[in-house]
Design a protein around this motif. Sequence first.
Motif, mmCIF file in Angstrom:
data_model
loop_
_atom_site.group_PDB
_atom_site.id
_atom_site.type_symbol
_atom_site.label_atom_id
_atom_site.label_comp_id
_atom_site.label_asym_id
_atom_site.label_seq_id
_atom_site.Cartn_x
_atom_site.Cartn_y
_atom_site.Cartn_z
ATOM 1 N N THR A 9 0.807 -1.232 0.000
ATOM 2 C CA THR A 9 0.000 0.000 0.000
ATOM 3 C C THR A 9 0.838 1.279 0.000
ATOM 4 O O THR A 9 0.808 2.046 0.959
ATOM 5 C CB THR A 9 -0.864 0.049 1.277
ATOM 6 O OG1 THR A 9 0.041 -0.037 2.403
ATOM 7 C CG2 THR A 9 -1.881 -1.051 1.350
ATOM 8 N N GLY A 11 1.534 5.012 -0.441
ATOM 9 C CA GLY A 11 0.627 6.165 -0.524
ATOM 10 C C GLY A 11 0.561 6.873 0.804
ATOM 11 O O GLY A 11 0.577 6.210 1.852
ATOM 12 N N GLY A 13 -0.559 8.166 4.070
ATOM 13 C CA GLY A 13 -1.665 7.819 4.957
ATOM 14 C C GLY A 13 -2.329 6.477 4.666
ATOM 15 O O GLY A 13 -3.313 6.140 5.310
ATOM 16 N N SER A 14 -1.787 5.684 3.725
ATOM 17 C CA SER A 14 -2.416 4.374 3.441
ATOM 18 C C SER A 14 -1.992 3.361 4.493
ATOM 19 O O SER A 14 -0.796 3.091 4.662
ATOM 20 C CB SER A 14 -1.973 3.831 2.081
ATOM 21 O OG SER A 14 -2.181 4.787 1.090
ATOM 22 N N GLU A 18 1.029 -4.585 7.172
ATOM 23 C CA GLU A 18 1.749 -4.947 8.398
ATOM 24 C C GLU A 18 2.436 -3.691 8.914
ATOM 25 O O GLU A 18 3.315 -3.152 8.254
ATOM 26 C CB GLU A 18 2.784 -6.046 8.068
ATOM 27 C CG GLU A 18 3.817 -6.308 9.149
ATOM 28 C CD GLU A 18 3.231 -6.988 10.381
ATOM 29 O OE1 GLU A 18 2.112 -7.491 10.322
ATOM 30 O OE2 GLU A 18 3.922 -6.990 11.417
ATOM 31 N N ALA A 20 4.976 -2.558 10.719
ATOM 32 C CA ALA A 20 6.152 -3.213 11.299
ATOM 33 C C ALA A 20 6.978 -2.273 12.171
ATOM 34 O O ALA A 20 7.065 -1.080 11.912
ATOM 35 C CB ALA A 20 7.030 -3.753 10.165
ATOM 36 N N GLY A 52 6.968 10.211 4.875
ATOM 37 C CA GLY A 52 6.971 8.833 4.390
ATOM 38 C C GLY A 52 7.496 7.799 5.376
ATOM 39 O O GLY A 52 7.651 6.641 5.018
ATOM 40 N N GLY A 54 5.903 7.000 8.139
ATOM 41 C CA GLY A 54 4.772 6.298 8.740
ATOM 42 C C GLY A 54 4.200 6.960 9.983
ATOM 43 O O GLY A 54 3.625 6.280 10.836
ATOM 44 N N LYS A 55 4.302 8.273 10.072
ATOM 45 C CA LYS A 55 3.750 8.977 11.241
ATOM 46 C C LYS A 55 2.224 8.961 11.208
ATOM 47 O O LYS A 55 1.573 8.700 12.213
ATOM 48 C CB LYS A 55 4.234 10.437 11.270
ATOM 49 C CG LYS A 55 5.740 10.574 11.306
ATOM 50 C CD LYS A 55 6.168 12.026 11.271
ATOM 51 C CE LYS A 55 5.782 12.743 9.995
ATOM 52 N NZ LYS A 55 6.389 12.215 8.762
ATOM 53 N N THR A 56 1.652 9.244 10.039
ATOM 54 C CA THR A 56 0.186 9.321 9.944
ATOM 55 C C THR A 56 -0.461 7.976 10.243
ATOM 56 O O THR A 56 -1.409 7.898 11.026
ATOM 57 C CB THR A 56 -0.226 9.815 8.545
ATOM 58 O OG1 THR A 56 0.286 11.133 8.361
ATOM 59 C CG2 THR A 56 -1.742 9.835 8.385
ATOM 60 N N VAL A 57 0.072 6.903 9.646
ATOM 61 C CA VAL A 57 -0.570 5.603 9.882
ATOM 62 C C VAL A 57 -0.402 5.171 11.345
ATOM 63 O O VAL A 57 -1.294 4.547 11.920
ATOM 64 C CB VAL A 57 -0.076 4.510 8.903
ATOM 65 C CG1 VAL A 57 -0.429 4.873 7.475
ATOM 66 C CG2 VAL A 57 1.399 4.233 9.041
ATOM 67 N N GLN A 275 6.917 -0.170 0.761
ATOM 68 C CA GLN A 275 5.626 -0.488 0.140
ATOM 69 C C GLN A 275 5.738 -0.407 -1.384
ATOM 70 O O GLN A 275 5.196 -1.233 -2.108
ATOM 71 C CB GLN A 275 4.533 0.483 0.620
ATOM 72 C CG GLN A 275 4.223 0.407 2.103
ATOM 73 C CD GLN A 275 3.726 -0.945 2.547
ATOM 74 O OE1 GLN A 275 3.044 -1.648 1.800
ATOM 75 N NE2 GLN A 275 4.068 -1.339 3.754
HETATM 76 N N1 LIG Z 1 5.533 0.585 10.154
HETATM 77 C C1 LIG Z 1 5.292 0.459 8.837
HETATM 78 N N2 LIG Z 1 5.477 -0.728 8.221
HETATM 79 C C2 LIG Z 1 5.229 -0.851 6.903
HETATM 80 N N3 LIG Z 1 4.771 0.143 6.118
HETATM 81 C C3 LIG Z 1 4.560 1.340 6.673
HETATM 82 C C4 LIG Z 1 4.811 1.559 8.065
HETATM 83 N N4 LIG Z 1 4.529 2.835 8.350
HETATM 84 C C5 LIG Z 1 4.113 3.405 7.194
HETATM 85 N N5 LIG Z 1 4.125 2.515 6.178
HETATM 86 C C6 LIG Z 1 3.782 2.845 4.786
HETATM 87 O O1 LIG Z 1 4.549 4.020 4.453
HETATM 88 C C7 LIG Z 1 3.783 4.945 3.691
HETATM 89 C C8 LIG Z 1 3.814 6.319 4.349
HETATM 90 O O2 LIG Z 1 3.099 6.349 5.560
HETATM 91 P P1 LIG Z 1 2.558 7.719 6.186
HETATM 92 O O3 LIG Z 1 1.945 7.386 7.491
HETATM 93 O O4 LIG Z 1 1.734 8.446 5.190
HETATM 94 O O5 LIG Z 1 3.944 8.511 6.429
HETATM 95 P P2 LIG Z 1 4.150 9.999 7.005
HETATM 96 O O6 LIG Z 1 2.866 10.429 7.634
HETATM 97 O O7 LIG Z 1 5.286 9.879 7.956
HETATM 98 O O8 LIG Z 1 4.515 10.842 5.811
HETATM 99 C C9 LIG Z 1 2.409 4.323 3.512
HETATM 100 O O9 LIG Z 1 2.372 3.725 2.242
HETATM 101 C C10 LIG Z 1 2.331 3.264 4.607
HETATM 102 O O10 LIG Z 1 1.537 2.177 4.188
#
Ligand SMILES: Nc1ncnc2c1ncn2[C@@H]1O[C@H](COP(=O)(O)OP(=O)(O)O)[C@@H](O)[C@H]1O
Length: 395
Positions: A9, A11, A13-14, A18, A20, A52, A54-57, A275
């Motif tokens: 995924t 993108g 915020g997608s 997993e 991780a 990128g 993974g803060k948002t997710v 991703q």
């Molecule tokens: N812990 C993680 N393990 C695997 N994929 C992740 C993880 N955290 C984020 N991702 C992937 O990374 C991408 C960016 O995440 P996002 O939360 O938008 O980042 P940020 O908010 O820091 O810019 C998304 O495609 C998400 O699916």
Amino acid sequence: MNPRKNPYTPGAGSQPPELAGREDVIEKACIALDRTIAGKQARGIVLYGLRGVGKTVLLRKLVAEAEERNFITIYLEAPEDRSLPAALCPQLRAGLYKLKRGEEVKKHLLGAFRALKSFSEALKIKYGDIELSLDFDREEGIADSGNLESDLGDLLSAVAEGAREKDCGVLIAIDELQYINSKELEALIAAMHRVGQKNLPILLFAAGLPQLLGHMGQAKSYVERLLEFTPIGKLDQTAAESALIKPALEAEASYTPEALALIFQKTEGYPYYLQEWGKHSWNLAESSPITADDACRATEAALAELDASFFRVRFDRLKPSEKKYLRAMAELGPGPHRSGDVAEQYGKSITTVAPIRSSLIAKGMVYSISHGETAFTVPLFEAYMKRVFPSFSTE
Ligand SMILES: Nc1ncnc2c1ncn2[C@@H]1O[C@H](COP(=O)(O)OP(=O)(O)O)[C@@H](O)[C@H]1O
Ligand SMILES: [Mg+2]
């Protein structure tokens, strides 16, 4: 392999298949939530890091944990072009209605609705962008002084008391925190501090770019006691591999160790890139296991896609002088770089290029690590700049 079954995924915020390597942060946040709802002191959490990572997710995951624990959650992405009160009011209104659950409003919840009414009316003139319709009378003397810090304190206290009356907690979750101007941020923190002293069940989780640390430094001195700053970065090799392997396993596919090593080397463990590489490796592989050869072909496809999306959206918003500044930085390597070195590379004096640097900081393209040091907010951006402008000359 079948693209319909592709689990990856990429993108902004997608939610990844997993999540991780973030177990420790999640556990820390859950402890803070459990303590808060039990009426005990807890620190809020601010996740900071590059784009990128993974803060948002992760923040959304923490919001989900809060909801499972009977918190009402006030989630907002800090707007670049609206005031904090304007963004907060409608979310708080929705949160209060969630607490009401169609039932008759009891004493404290009524107080919360009325405080919100007072707050929005008192600050309407100062912040011309507040819009809120609410069928409650305002509460005289509560949240109506016109001073953001004290009114926000009154309002959040009233909301937290309304929640406690229903055995709930309140989580305020703010993404892109760096876009909140420092005055409003200071007011929010001071207000949270006041509410926290009353042991009311309210907590703040936030996420943003590293530059927000600088904004916080100017906020009140008790920030560190109120909030725990948690860096979010690339994944180590074990976590990066599980971000790739686990989703594949669910679909009964796997990777060779050489493929995993190659992807880790190319992505440096940055979640967004993992991703992207996972997605293309999957699509390009004939069958499982995914091999180093598949991963190698995926590199080209992944970079092309990143260049057309993740990197490109940021690049397109820039003026020619800003692009040139970034290209000069890229010439010097991944960074961070001293302003003097960048200016020299750019071919002008530090004072001439200082406004360009400031504007790049305001746009969230670069940030200032320490005084006079600049770094990209997007990992591997220097390589992108070199792909777009293969050669660099100072005219
Ligand atoms: N812990 C993680 N393990 C695997 N994929 C992740 C993880 N955290 C984020 N991702 C992937 O990374 C991408 C960016 O995440 P996002 O939360 O938008 O980042 P940020 O908010 O820091 O810019 C998304 O495609 C998400 O699916
Ligand atoms: Mg984000």
